[in-house]
Each structure stands twice: as C-alpha cells, then as structure tokens.
Design a protein around this motif. Sequence first.
Motif, PDB file in Angstrom:
ATOM      1  N   ILE A   8      -1.379   4.352 -11.898  1.00 56.99           N
ATOM      2  CA  ILE A   8      -0.731   3.074 -12.223  1.00 56.99           C
ATOM      3  C   ILE A   8      -1.736   1.938 -12.046  1.00 56.99           C
ATOM      4  O   ILE A   8      -1.853   1.063 -12.913  1.00 56.99           O
ATOM      5  CB  ILE A   8       0.526   2.853 -11.366  1.00 56.99           C
ATOM      6  CG1 ILE A   8       1.630   3.835 -11.796  1.00 56.99           C
ATOM      7  CG2 ILE A   8       1.011   1.404 -11.474  1.00 56.99           C
ATOM      8  CD1 ILE A   8       2.845   3.848 -10.890  1.00 56.99           C
ATOM      9  N   ALA A   9      -2.490   1.955 -10.940  1.00 60.41           N
ATOM     10  CA  ALA A   9      -3.486   0.904 -10.687  1.00 60.41           C
ATOM     11  C   ALA A   9      -4.536   0.858 -11.788  1.00 60.41           C
ATOM     12  O   ALA A   9      -5.014  -0.215 -12.153  1.00 60.41           O
ATOM     13  CB  ALA A   9      -4.150   1.123  -9.326  1.00 60.41           C
ATOM     14  N   TYR A  19       1.636  -8.386 -10.098  1.00 61.79           N
ATOM     15  CA  TYR A  19       0.401  -8.979  -9.597  1.00 61.79           C
ATOM     16  C   TYR A  19      -0.689  -7.925  -9.633  1.00 61.79           C
ATOM     17  O   TYR A  19      -0.427  -6.739  -9.437  1.00 61.79           O
ATOM     18  CB  TYR A  19       0.580  -9.448  -8.144  1.00 61.79           C
ATOM     19  CG  TYR A  19      -0.673 -10.043  -7.554  1.00 61.79           C
ATOM     20  CD1 TYR A  19      -0.945 -11.390  -7.702  1.00 61.79           C
ATOM     21  CD2 TYR A  19      -1.584  -9.248  -6.873  1.00 61.79           C
ATOM     22  CE1 TYR A  19      -2.110 -11.947  -7.180  1.00 61.79           C
ATOM     23  CE2 TYR A  19      -2.747  -9.797  -6.340  1.00 61.79           C
ATOM     24  CZ  TYR A  19      -3.007 -11.133  -6.510  1.00 61.79           C
ATOM     25  OH  TYR A  19      -4.144 -11.689  -6.005  1.00 61.79           O
ATOM     26  N   GLU A  20      -1.926  -8.385  -9.884  1.00 63.50           N
ATOM     27  CA  GLU A  20      -3.073  -7.498  -9.699  1.00 63.50           C
ATOM     28  C   GLU A  20      -4.337  -8.319  -9.596  1.00 63.50           C
ATOM     29  O   GLU A  20      -4.465  -9.380 -10.186  1.00 63.50           O
ATOM     30  CB  GLU A  20      -3.180  -6.464 -10.812  1.00 63.50           C
ATOM     31  CG  GLU A  20      -3.428  -6.992 -12.199  1.00 63.50           C
ATOM     32  CD  GLU A  20      -3.466  -5.856 -13.225  1.00 63.50           C
ATOM     33  OE1 GLU A  20      -4.295  -4.948 -13.065  1.00 63.50           O
ATOM     34  OE2 GLU A  20      -2.662  -5.909 -14.153  1.00 63.50           O
ATOM     35  N   ASP A  21      -5.243  -7.824  -8.774  1.00 64.12           N
ATOM     36  CA  ASP A  21      -6.588  -8.372  -8.686  1.00 64.12           C
ATOM     37  C   ASP A  21      -7.517  -7.200  -8.388  1.00 64.12           C
ATOM     38  O   ASP A  21      -7.106  -6.044  -8.523  1.00 64.12           O
ATOM     39  CB  ASP A  21      -6.681  -9.515  -7.653  1.00 64.12           C
ATOM     40  CG  ASP A  21      -6.439  -9.083  -6.214  1.00 64.12           C
ATOM     41  OD1 ASP A  21      -6.415  -7.866  -5.923  1.00 64.12           O
ATOM     42  OD2 ASP A  21      -6.277  -9.975  -5.362  1.00 64.12           O
ATOM     43  N   ALA A  24      -5.808  -5.346  -5.035  1.00 67.13           N
ATOM     44  CA  ALA A  24      -4.418  -4.931  -4.890  1.00 67.13           C
ATOM     45  C   ALA A  24      -3.682  -4.944  -6.223  1.00 67.13           C
ATOM     46  O   ALA A  24      -4.069  -5.654  -7.153  1.00 67.13           O
ATOM     47  CB  ALA A  24      -3.698  -5.846  -3.899  1.00 67.13           C
ATOM     48  N   VAL A  25      -2.628  -4.152  -6.269  1.00 65.01           N
ATOM     49  CA  VAL A  25      -1.744  -4.103  -7.421  1.00 65.01           C
ATOM     50  C   VAL A  25      -0.316  -4.135  -6.883  1.00 65.01           C
ATOM     51  O   VAL A  25      -0.022  -3.502  -5.862  1.00 65.01           O
ATOM     52  CB  VAL A  25      -1.950  -2.807  -8.245  1.00 65.01           C
ATOM     53  CG1 VAL A  25      -0.980  -2.725  -9.402  1.00 65.01           C
ATOM     54  CG2 VAL A  25      -3.384  -2.706  -8.737  1.00 65.01           C
ATOM     55  N   ALA A  26       0.558  -4.878  -7.537  1.00 64.59           N
ATOM     56  CA  ALA A  26       1.962  -4.933  -7.147  1.00 64.59           C
ATOM     57  C   ALA A  26       2.824  -4.724  -8.384  1.00 64.59           C
ATOM     58  O   ALA A  26       2.551  -5.293  -9.439  1.00 64.59           O
ATOM     59  CB  ALA A  26       2.285  -6.274  -6.498  1.00 64.59           C
ATOM     60  N   VAL A  40       3.428  -2.991  -3.112  1.00 65.80           N
ATOM     61  CA  VAL A  40       2.092  -3.591  -3.087  1.00 65.80           C
ATOM     62  C   VAL A  40       1.150  -2.529  -2.535  1.00 65.80           C
ATOM     63  O   VAL A  40       1.411  -1.963  -1.472  1.00 65.80           O
ATOM     64  CB  VAL A  40       2.041  -4.844  -2.188  1.00 65.80           C
ATOM     65  CG1 VAL A  40       0.671  -5.516  -2.294  1.00 65.80           C
ATOM     66  CG2 VAL A  40       3.161  -5.816  -2.520  1.00 65.80           C
ATOM     67  N   LEU A  41       0.062  -2.254  -3.269  1.00 61.57           N
ATOM     68  CA  LEU A  41      -0.857  -1.212  -2.831  1.00 61.57           C
ATOM     69  C   LEU A  41      -2.296  -1.602  -3.077  1.00 61.57           C
ATOM     70  O   LEU A  41      -2.581  -2.403  -3.966  1.00 61.57           O
ATOM     71  CB  LEU A  41      -0.554   0.110  -3.542  1.00 61.57           C
ATOM     72  CG  LEU A  41      -0.470   0.087  -5.065  1.00 61.57           C
ATOM     73  CD1 LEU A  41      -1.597   0.888  -5.666  1.00 61.57           C
ATOM     74  CD2 LEU A  41       0.858   0.694  -5.455  1.00 61.57           C
ATOM     75  N   PRO A  42      -3.192  -1.034  -2.276  1.00 62.18           N
ATOM     76  CA  PRO A  42      -4.610  -1.268  -2.548  1.00 62.18           C
ATOM     77  C   PRO A  42      -4.979  -0.598  -3.868  1.00 62.18           C
ATOM     78  O   PRO A  42      -4.473   0.483  -4.184  1.00 62.18           O
ATOM     79  CB  PRO A  42      -5.334  -0.572  -1.396  1.00 62.18           C
ATOM     80  CG  PRO A  42      -4.307  -0.169  -0.419  1.00 62.18           C
ATOM     81  CD  PRO A  42      -2.992  -0.182  -1.112  1.00 62.18           C
TER      82      PRO A  42
END
Length: 137
Positions: A8-9, A19-21, A24-26, A40-42
Amino acid sequence: MECLFCRIAAAELPAYRVYEDDDAVAFLDTRPLFPGHTLVLPRRHIETLTDLPAAGVGPFFARVQEIAGAVERGMAAAGTFVAMNNRISQSVPHLHVHVVPRNRKDGLRGFFWPRTTYRDEAHAEETADRVRSALSG
C-alpha cells in the motif's frame, strides 16, 4: 514485497490515502470502528514499535499527532482513540497506529478487553520493579 502495508505504501495496492510523505503513510482502515478510522504507518517496513529507530520516533509520532487532529476536525469528532498493537493482535506485521474518531456515547467502551487489578500493593510494586529493571537492563 509481501507485506500488505508495504505494498500500500508503495502504491502497488489501492487505499483511501489521507496523508503521505517520505516517512509515513496514512489511509482509511478497510474495517473501521467508525468512519474516519485511519491507520498511520512508517513508509519503510518496520514490524513493531521496538524496531522503530529512536531517531524515527519523534517524526513518526508527529505524523500520528497531525492525523489525530485531522480526524477530529474532518469527522467533527469530540476526540480520538489512538492505539497500536505490538506483535499480539497485530493483524499486519508492520507498525501501524489506529486513529479512531470518538464521540460521547458512541458505543465504544474503553479498551476492548476486560480490565483487572493487582492482587495487592506488593504485587503492584513487584510488577513496577520488573519494568524498571528492564529499562535499565
């Protein structure tokens, strides 16, 4: 990649991303407790909180904090329940934090498991000693 959350990330699998950067990805949980329940995950594969490098803790939890505020505002919620499982009950072995919108009398009752007590003060002190010892060891 075999990890569902890594896929998914990496945008190999669809998700309702919020959200994503680079770190992290949410995205919305596919089986939410309430609409707006977000994970929310790394971005990197990290299985548990104890595997997260110390330098990553602050930046990661800053994202969790940001998402918690957004879930409250976006869902017009009175608050959020923020939780993570670490190995036990961790349905996907990739560190992730649940951010669940909450309102009074929403039907969610505290934690999802029965609470208990210590046998006595000695049991509580023995337990505290075990944790303190593990911190210094």
